[in-house]
Design a protein around this motif. Structure first.
Motif, short mmCIF file in Angstrom:
data_model
loop_
_atom_site.label_atom_id
_atom_site.label_comp_id
_atom_site.label_asym_id
_atom_site.label_seq_id
_atom_site.Cartn_x
_atom_site.Cartn_y
_atom_site.Cartn_z
N ASP A 1 -23.75 -32.39 56.83
CA ASP A 1 -23.05 -33.36 57.67
C ASP A 1 -21.54 -33.30 57.50
O ASP A 1 -20.82 -34.17 57.97
CB ASP A 1 -23.54 -34.78 57.35
CG ASP A 1 -25.04 -34.92 57.60
OD1 ASP A 1 -25.50 -34.33 58.60
OD2 ASP A 1 -25.72 -35.58 56.81
N GLY A 2 -21.06 -32.28 56.80
CA GLY A 2 -19.63 -32.16 56.54
C GLY A 2 -18.87 -31.59 57.72
O GLY A 2 -19.42 -31.24 58.76
N ARG A 3 -17.58 -31.48 57.52
CA ARG A 3 -16.68 -30.93 58.52
C ARG A 3 -15.63 -30.12 57.79
O ARG A 3 -15.14 -30.53 56.74
CB ARG A 3 -16.01 -32.09 59.28
CG ARG A 3 -15.20 -31.70 60.50
CD ARG A 3 -14.59 -32.96 61.10
NE ARG A 3 -14.11 -32.76 62.46
CZ ARG A 3 -13.42 -33.68 63.14
NH1 ARG A 3 -13.15 -34.85 62.58
NH2 ARG A 3 -13.02 -33.45 64.36
N SER A 4 -15.32 -28.94 58.30
CA SER A 4 -14.34 -28.08 57.66
C SER A 4 -13.18 -27.83 58.59
O SER A 4 -13.33 -27.84 59.82
CB SER A 4 -14.99 -26.75 57.24
OG SER A 4 -16.01 -26.97 56.28
N LEU A 5 -12.01 -27.59 58.01
CA LEU A 5 -10.81 -27.31 58.78
C LEU A 5 -10.30 -25.91 58.45
O LEU A 5 -10.26 -25.51 57.28
CB LEU A 5 -9.71 -28.34 58.48
CG LEU A 5 -10.01 -29.80 58.83
CD1 LEU A 5 -8.80 -30.66 58.49
CD2 LEU A 5 -10.36 -29.94 60.31
N TRP A 6 -9.89 -25.21 59.49
CA TRP A 6 -9.41 -23.83 59.36
C TRP A 6 -8.08 -23.70 60.10
O TRP A 6 -7.87 -24.36 61.11
CB TRP A 6 -10.42 -22.85 59.99
CG TRP A 6 -11.83 -23.09 59.58
CD1 TRP A 6 -12.72 -23.96 60.16
CD2 TRP A 6 -12.53 -22.48 58.49
NE1 TRP A 6 -13.92 -23.92 59.51
CE2 TRP A 6 -13.84 -23.02 58.48
CE3 TRP A 6 -12.18 -21.53 57.54
CZ2 TRP A 6 -14.79 -22.64 57.54
CZ3 TRP A 6 -13.12 -21.15 56.60
CH2 TRP A 6 -14.42 -21.69 56.60
N LEU A 7 -7.22 -22.84 59.59
CA LEU A 7 -6.01 -22.50 60.32
C LEU A 7 -6.28 -21.19 61.03
O LEU A 7 -6.31 -20.12 60.41
CB LEU A 7 -4.80 -22.39 59.39
CG LEU A 7 -3.46 -22.34 60.11
CD1 LEU A 7 -3.20 -23.65 60.86
CD2 LEU A 7 -2.33 -22.04 59.14
N GLU B 1 0.75 -28.45 55.09
CA GLU B 1 1.62 -28.71 53.95
C GLU B 1 0.82 -29.15 52.73
O GLU B 1 1.17 -28.81 51.59
CB GLU B 1 2.66 -29.77 54.32
CG GLU B 1 3.67 -30.09 53.24
CD GLU B 1 4.61 -28.95 52.91
OE1 GLU B 1 5.37 -29.09 51.94
OE2 GLU B 1 4.59 -27.89 53.59
N ALA B 2 -0.25 -29.90 52.95
CA ALA B 2 -1.07 -30.37 51.84
C ALA B 2 -1.99 -29.29 51.29
O ALA B 2 -2.27 -29.27 50.08
CB ALA B 2 -1.91 -31.57 52.29
N CYS B 3 -2.46 -28.37 52.17
CA CYS B 3 -3.54 -27.46 51.77
C CYS B 3 -3.27 -25.99 52.04
O CYS B 3 -4.03 -25.14 51.60
CB CYS B 3 -4.84 -27.83 52.50
SG CYS B 3 -5.36 -29.53 52.31
N GLY B 4 -2.23 -25.68 52.82
CA GLY B 4 -2.02 -24.32 53.27
C GLY B 4 -1.25 -23.46 52.29
O GLY B 4 -0.68 -23.94 51.30
N GLY B 5 -1.21 -22.16 52.60
CA GLY B 5 -0.51 -21.21 51.76
C GLY B 5 0.99 -21.22 51.98
O GLY B 5 1.50 -21.73 52.98
N ALA C 1 -19.23 -24.06 56.39
CA ALA C 1 -19.68 -22.67 56.35
C ALA C 1 -20.48 -22.37 55.09
O ALA C 1 -20.93 -21.25 54.90
CB ALA C 1 -18.47 -21.73 56.43
N GLY C 2 -20.62 -23.39 54.22
CA GLY C 2 -21.39 -23.17 53.00
C GLY C 2 -20.64 -22.36 51.97
O GLY C 2 -21.23 -21.57 51.24
N VAL C 3 -19.29 -22.54 51.90
CA VAL C 3 -18.51 -21.72 50.98
C VAL C 3 -18.11 -22.46 49.72
O VAL C 3 -17.37 -21.94 48.91
CB VAL C 3 -17.24 -21.18 51.68
CG1 VAL C 3 -17.61 -20.33 52.86
CG2 VAL C 3 -16.32 -22.31 52.11
N GLU D 1 -11.40 -28.34 51.08
CA GLU D 1 -12.76 -27.96 50.68
C GLU D 1 -13.66 -27.77 51.89
O GLU D 1 -13.52 -28.48 52.89
CB GLU D 1 -13.36 -29.04 49.77
CG GLU D 1 -12.62 -29.23 48.45
CD GLU D 1 -12.75 -28.04 47.54
OE1 GLU D 1 -13.81 -27.37 47.59
OE2 GLU D 1 -11.81 -27.77 46.78
N ASP D 2 -14.59 -26.83 51.78
CA ASP D 2 -15.58 -26.67 52.83
C ASP D 2 -16.42 -27.94 52.90
O ASP D 2 -16.95 -28.41 51.89
CB ASP D 2 -16.47 -25.46 52.52
CG ASP D 2 -17.39 -25.11 53.67
OD1 ASP D 2 -16.98 -25.28 54.84
OD2 ASP D 2 -18.53 -24.66 53.40
#
Length: 244
Positions: free
Chosen positions: A161-167, A89-93, A152-154, A209-210
């Motif tokens: 040291d980051g962390r990314s979230l994907w649906l 809800e915060a970040c998705g399409g 992913a470096g996008v 954000e990535d």
């Protein structure tokens, strides 16, 4: 119709009828989850502009608590779903949010690694994810997973040291659930390992954000999980998520 009235109808019907098979036979409470979706309760926290209920964490906790008294497995599924949907809800399409609002889309969390951190690699507009997640609720039953990885470096915010979230859609090729053993959740919650071996998703599947996923987990996922866990009996359950 208020959400409590809608909930009362499904609790005494499909949710209640699925509670016993879930407890005794380990059967996923599909009919109950479907009924919750049709009653607008999977989309309880989605914006009304997209057809959702427009409610917040307090109402979601109320629903989870009431469902837990009838079917602990369905309550566990809702807990993971609502925590994942808070990020969507915060970040998705708009499309996936509308599907959730319509009760046609069940989300789950895939955040706890079963081995090395999931690797993410971008090639053009495609990102490849490879890793294994454990303690995933509704494994093989959800329509999408909120999946964490290394960056992913996008984007400019990505760092080592980051962390990314994907649906990640459940129908993605090479995303699979191994032969399911008894997981840590209540019987019938389909809590198991999910493997990406590897899985390719569009770069647009990134939520936020990535490299910025750690903030989303800390500020959104964990508060929702903690509040929803507080209203259910956690005596015989391990955490769905281990924060890193």
């Amino acid at each position: 119709m208020s959400y409590r009235t809608a909930l009362a109808h499904v609790l005494t019907g499909a949710v209640a009828s699925g509670g016993e098979p879930a407890r005794m036979q380990g059967r996923f409470p599909r009919s109950g989850v479907t009924a919750l979706g049709r009653a607008g309760l999977l989309g309880l926290t989605v914006s009304p502009e997209l057809g959702g209920g427009g409610r917040g964490l307090a109402e979601a906790a109320d629903v989870v608590a009431r469902v837990a008294r009838v079917c602990p497995a369905a309550a566990t599924v809702l807990r993971s779903h609502y925590a994942a949907v808070a990020v969507v809800e915060a970040c998705g399409g708009a499309w996936v949010r509308a599907e959730i609002a319509a009760g046609r889309h069940l989300c789950s969390l895939a955040l706890e690694e079963d081995g090395p951190e999931t690797a993410a690699r971008r090639t053009g507009e495609v990102v490849t994810l490879q890793g294994r997640k454990r303690h995933v609720v509704a494994a093989g039953e959800a329509d999408s997973y909120l999946w964490s990885s290394g960056p992913a470096g996008v984007g400019a915010g990505a760092g080592p040291d980051g962390r990314s979230l994907w649906l990640v859609p459940a129908h993605a090729p090479d995303l699979y659930v191994p032969a399911r053993a008894a997981g840590p959740g209540p019987s019938g919650s389909a809590t198991s390992t999910v493997c990406a071996d590897p899985v390719r998703v569009p770069a647009s599947a990134l939520l936020g954000e990535d490299g910025g996923g750690e903030c989303l987990v800390r500020d959104i996922v964990l508060p929702w999980l903690n509040e929803l866990a507080a209203v259910t009996d956690q005596t015989d359950q391990e955490p769905v998520l281990v924060a890193s």
